[in-house]
Design an enzyme around this catalytic site. Structure first.
Site, short mmCIF file in Angstrom:
data_model
loop_
_atom_site.label_atom_id
_atom_site.label_comp_id
_atom_site.label_asym_id
_atom_site.label_seq_id
_atom_site.Cartn_x
_atom_site.Cartn_y
_atom_site.Cartn_z
N ALA A 119 0.35 -0.02 -1.97
CA ALA A 119 1.88 0.27 -3.40
C ALA A 119 2.82 0.64 -2.81
O ALA A 119 2.88 2.44 -2.17
CB ALA A 119 1.15 1.93 -4.26
N MET A 120 3.66 0.19 -2.50
CA MET A 120 5.31 0.69 -1.79
C MET A 120 5.93 0.79 -3.22
O MET A 120 6.42 0.45 -4.28
CB MET A 120 5.42 -1.09 -1.24
CG MET A 120 4.38 -1.47 -0.22
SD MET A 120 5.01 -2.20 0.78
CE MET A 120 6.26 -2.03 1.64
N SER A 121 6.90 2.34 -3.24
CA SER A 121 7.54 2.69 -4.09
C SER A 121 8.88 2.04 -3.63
O SER A 121 10.06 2.71 -4.06
CB SER A 121 7.66 3.99 -4.23
OG SER A 121 8.03 5.05 -2.48
N GLY A 122 9.78 1.47 -2.42
CA GLY A 122 10.04 1.44 -1.74
C GLY A 122 11.22 2.56 -1.27
O GLY A 122 12.29 2.66 -0.48
N CYS A 138 0.77 10.01 -15.54
CA CYS A 138 1.36 8.51 -15.07
C CYS A 138 0.48 7.72 -13.80
O CYS A 138 -0.43 7.36 -13.59
CB CYS A 138 2.91 8.53 -14.10
SG CYS A 138 2.95 6.92 -13.91
N VAL A 193 10.00 5.71 2.03
CA VAL A 193 10.02 5.96 3.78
C VAL A 193 8.51 6.00 3.35
O VAL A 193 7.44 5.86 4.68
CB VAL A 193 10.64 6.59 4.15
CG1 VAL A 193 10.36 8.48 3.84
CG2 VAL A 193 11.08 6.84 5.67
N ASP A 194 7.95 6.86 2.58
CA ASP A 194 6.58 7.48 3.04
C ASP A 194 5.71 6.48 2.69
O ASP A 194 5.01 5.96 3.55
CB ASP A 194 5.92 8.95 1.93
CG ASP A 194 7.33 9.43 2.20
OD1 ASP A 194 7.29 10.16 3.85
OD2 ASP A 194 7.96 10.86 0.88
N SER A 195 5.93 5.57 1.45
CA SER A 195 4.59 4.25 1.05
C SER A 195 4.93 3.09 2.36
O SER A 195 4.64 2.40 2.93
CB SER A 195 5.29 3.69 0.04
OG SER A 195 6.26 3.74 -0.38
N GLY A 254 1.28 6.11 -0.67
CA GLY A 254 2.28 7.36 -0.02
C GLY A 254 1.77 8.98 0.49
O GLY A 254 2.79 8.98 0.51
N CYS A 312 11.70 9.46 -12.72
CA CYS A 312 12.03 8.06 -13.06
C CYS A 312 12.75 7.89 -14.24
O CYS A 312 13.36 6.60 -14.07
CB CYS A 312 11.23 6.94 -13.13
SG CYS A 312 9.77 6.79 -14.07
#
Length: 359
Positions: A7-10, A100, A12-14, A124, A196
């Site tokens: 699951a990539m959020s954009g 969520c 640095v952690d993911s 992440g 968000c």
């Protein structure tokens, strides 16, 4: 090695989590969920799920040379916005990030993982999975300042068993260092700090757009009902709030309650907000078996809060057991807010979590 949906959020952690999984030899597939409104997203610089985030996630995937998919779930996310507004309208304090995770993100990612043939879902989050003989446990991340286990306390155990949290054993600085070593394009990207769908952290704006009737002028009163001033709408205030009340007093005053029926905001002293018990609904156990009640553990009632010793027992009314649990605190806590998550811990291990209720 396993096939993992990342699951990539954009952020640095993911991004580093994806890098770590790839380095371990896993087959990594990147996925981004578009949840918010692009128009609102453009106004924000420290939110998540924006168009810019999607672009950054793809750039990282390209850098790592992994497959990448972007999915639009904005329509389904409408449920979170409605929940957020309804909670404030009902005088409660919502926790949209936890909802969520519970209602959308982990559910969607696990469905997508099955469709793509992945065995696990990775995120992440600063949390850890500890393997035990009878099944996995969720635990706090090593970095106490970044720990996000509180926000994961309400996801189903069946989902947790298929989760991986690669950065949970790292501190934030170590994550940044790994991003630099890997030349990831998000190495210096600022963290998301806003909800968000709430531009500039102005939640009143969202309420004004979605539920204008809850932002009608009314009375600010004390606990005896005497008028102290006028408010701009009861839903613009939260339990425990001290600043921005617009009321002159000889001692500090706090919001004790907001009342939808009377359109009143009730103020009191700090002592009025000290409570030694509350209830928990929708209890979600992150254990192979539900523990026998009563039992002792610790409870955390807000993100970043300190866990407090407590006893958990079944809530009963006239000798009849109810669905809620009762939390009896060893020491009173300040501003226990209905609608927030109550996460139960044994040391660093998360036993489960539910939603704070008042009698």
């Amino acid at each position: 090695m396993a096939k993992v949906l990342m699951a990539m959020s954009g952020g640095v952690d993911s991004s580093v989590a994806a890098q770590m999984l790839q380095a371990e030899g896993h087959e990594v597939i990147g996925a981004f969920l578009r949840l918010g409104d692009g128009g609102h997203a453009a106004e924000k610089s420290k939110a998540c799920c924006t168009v810019e985030d999607a672009i950054d996630a793809r750039r990282v995937a390209d850098r790592l040379d992994i497959p990448f998919y972007s999915f639009n779930y904005a329509e389904r996310f409408r449920r979170i916005i409605d929940y957020f507004v309804d909670e404030y309208r009902d005088g409660r304090t919502p926790n949209p990030c936890a909802r969520c995770n519970q209602w959308i993100k982990f559910d969607v990612f696990h469905d997508l993982a099955k469709e793509l043939g992945a065995e696990y879902v990775a995120t992440g989050h600063y949390a850890r999975i500890q393997e035990e003989a009878d099944g996995p446990r969720l635990a706090r991340g090593v970095d106490g300042d970044k720990d996000q286990s509180y926000f994961l306390a309400t996801i189903p155990y069946s989902v947790l068993k298929e989760c991986i949290f690669p950065v949970g054993n790292l501190r934030k600085q170590e994550v940044r260092e790994k991003a630099g070593i890997g030349h990831l394009p998000v190495v210096d990207k600022a963290e998301s700090q806003e909800i968000c769908f709430v531009p500039a952290n102005d939640y009143r704006r969202v309420i004004r757009q979605q539920a204008p009737e809850s932002l009608v002028e009314g009375d600010i009163v004390d606990e005896s009902g005497d008028k102290l001033g006028t408010h701009e709408g009861y839903a613009a205030y939260t339990v425990g709030q001290r600043r921005g009340l617009g009321v002159a007093a000889t001692e500090p005053k706090y919001v004790v309650k907001t009342d939808r029926k009377t359109n009143q905001v009730v103020l009191g002293t700090r002592d009025s907000l000290m409570e030694d018990r509350f209830f928990v609904s929708e209890m979600n156990w992150l254990l192979p078996e539900i523990p026998r009640l009563p039992f002792d553990c610790s409870v955390q009632i807000r993100h970043g809060g300190q866990p407090q010793s407590c006893t958990i027992r079944q809530h009963t009314v006239d000798g009849v057991e109810e669905d809620w649990l009762e939390v009896i605190l060893e020491k009173p806590l300040f501003a226990i807010a209905s609608g927030q998550v109550a996460a139960l811990y044994s040391g660093d291990t998360v036993l489960g979590g539910g939603w704070i209720e008042k009698a």
